[in-house]
Design an enzyme around this catalytic site. Structure first.
Site, PDB file in Angstrom:
ATOM      1  CG  ASP A  36      -2.197   0.779   1.078  1.00  0.00           C
ATOM      2  OD1 ASP A  36      -2.086   2.019   0.922  1.00  0.00           O
ATOM      3  OD2 ASP A  36      -3.284   0.198   1.114  1.00  0.00           O
ATOM      4  CG  ASP A  59       2.271   4.052  -7.261  1.00  0.00           C
ATOM      5  OD1 ASP A  59       1.202   3.496  -7.624  1.00  0.00           O
ATOM      6  OD2 ASP A  59       2.614   5.187  -7.662  1.00  0.00           O
ATOM      7  CG  ASN A  86      -8.431  -4.384  -2.322  1.00  0.00           C
ATOM      8  OD1 ASN A  86      -9.643  -4.325  -2.467  1.00  0.00           O
ATOM      9  ND2 ASN A  86      -7.773  -3.658  -1.410  1.00  0.00           N
ATOM     10  CE1 TYR A 151     -13.607   2.493  -8.493  1.00  0.00           C
ATOM     11  CE2 TYR A 151     -15.704   1.702  -9.321  1.00  0.00           C
ATOM     12  CZ  TYR A 151     -14.688   1.647  -8.390  1.00  0.00           C
ATOM     13  OH  TYR A 151     -14.754   0.726  -7.365  1.00  0.00           O
ATOM     14  CE  LYS A 155     -12.431  -0.999  -9.400  1.00  0.00           C
ATOM     15  NZ  LYS A 155     -11.388  -1.732  -8.664  1.00  0.00           N
ATOM     16  CB  THR A 186     -14.412   1.188   2.359  1.00  0.00           C
ATOM     17  OG1 THR A 186     -14.507   1.842   1.074  1.00  0.00           O
ATOM     18  CG2 THR A 186     -14.887  -0.245   2.238  1.00  0.00           C
TER      19      THR A 186
END
Ligand code: NAD
Length: 246
Positions: A36, A59, A86, A151, A155, A186
């Protein structure tokens, strides 16, 4: 324990769905690397969870950084058996005003990043003659939603990237699947106001958003030997969002 002694990398493992998956994998006996960019939450979570978990600043959009991640996995774990791909970011706004730099960053992290990490994982797994990868897409990889051009495009790409990688490496003992969450509570949703969150929650057949742990358990399943005949598939963890209108 379903993941005893398995060595797993979780990208974006410092927060949200990734964090919940790190916790679930540890309970199931895995050794985990949190990959992360968050140099506060990542090391903090690793320290909390003890010797089964380490943090590697990564990264996913930078191939040198990804190479360093797998070198670290080799040094600390002796290899990699599992990957939860993820890491991801969001972006909301009208397409005609979408700055190219924002579009590029979303594609770089959510799609190219997923490819880069899978690429390096597969190279190691091929040498070890087996492994499992779960790519995190979204319900938005399956249908469009206004104001989410980059996005949703990324995806959708992840869903089909999964199928292609699964076909390419099935006979090398490497399984590749997608998990596609509905709206999950989240920090990714922090940009939305409460009215929008309530509206979106109501679009799920169950009338609520999901919890990160509800996605984590599906990811652990797909990474485990319990999913030994599952590859190239997409597991929707969406409270019935994509089942249709009732
Ligand atoms: N929350 C939802 O409603 C939802 C729905 C469908 C899919 N998803 C997907 O689930 C995944 C996790 O999202 P979340 O909701 O847990 O979000 P989150 O913001 O809580 O966590 C994302 C994590 O990714 C990390 N990250 C961001 N850019 C990175 C990079 N370049 N390299 C490495 N790490 C990076 C962040 O630091 C953070 O720890 C994402 O791919 C997201 O698109 C989320």
């Amino acid at each position: 324990m379903r993941m005893a002694e398995r060595r797993v990398i979780v990208t974006g493992g410092a927060s949200g769905i990734g964090e919940a998956t790190v916790r679930d994998l540890v309970i199931q006996g895995a050794r985990v690397i949190i990959a992360d960019l968050d140099d506060e939450r990542g090391p903090g979570l690793a320290e909390e969870l003890g010797e089964q978990v380490t943090y590697q600043r990564t990264d996913v959009a930078d191939e040198d950084s990804v190479t360093a991640l797998f070198d670290a996995a080799e040094a600390t774990l002796g290899g990699v058996d599992g990957l939860f791909n993820n890491a991801g970011i969001g972006h909301i706004g009208p397409s005609a005003q979408h700055p190219l730099t924002d579009w590029q960053r979303v594609i770089d992290i959510n799609l190219t990043g997923a490819f880069l990490v899978a690429k390096h994982a597969i190279a190691r797994m091929e040498a070890a003659e087996g492994g499992a990868i779960v790519n995190c897409a979204s319900i938005l990889g399956n249908f469009g939603q206004s104001q989410t051009a980059a996005y949703s495009a990324a995806k959708g790409g992840v869903v089909n990237l999964t199928r292609t990688l699964a076909l390419e490496y099935a006979r090398k003992g490497i399984r590749v699947n997608t998990v596609s969450p509905g709206y999950i509570i989240t920090p990714l949703l922090d940009a939305l106001d409460q009215e929008t969150k309530d509206y979106l929650a109501g679009l799920h057949a169950m009338g609520r958003m999901g919890q990160p742990e509800e996605v984590a358990r599906a990811v652990t399943f797909l990474l485990s030997d319990e999913a030994s005949f599952i590859t190239g598939s997409q597991l929707l963890v969406d409270g019935g969002f994509t089942a249709g209108k009732s």
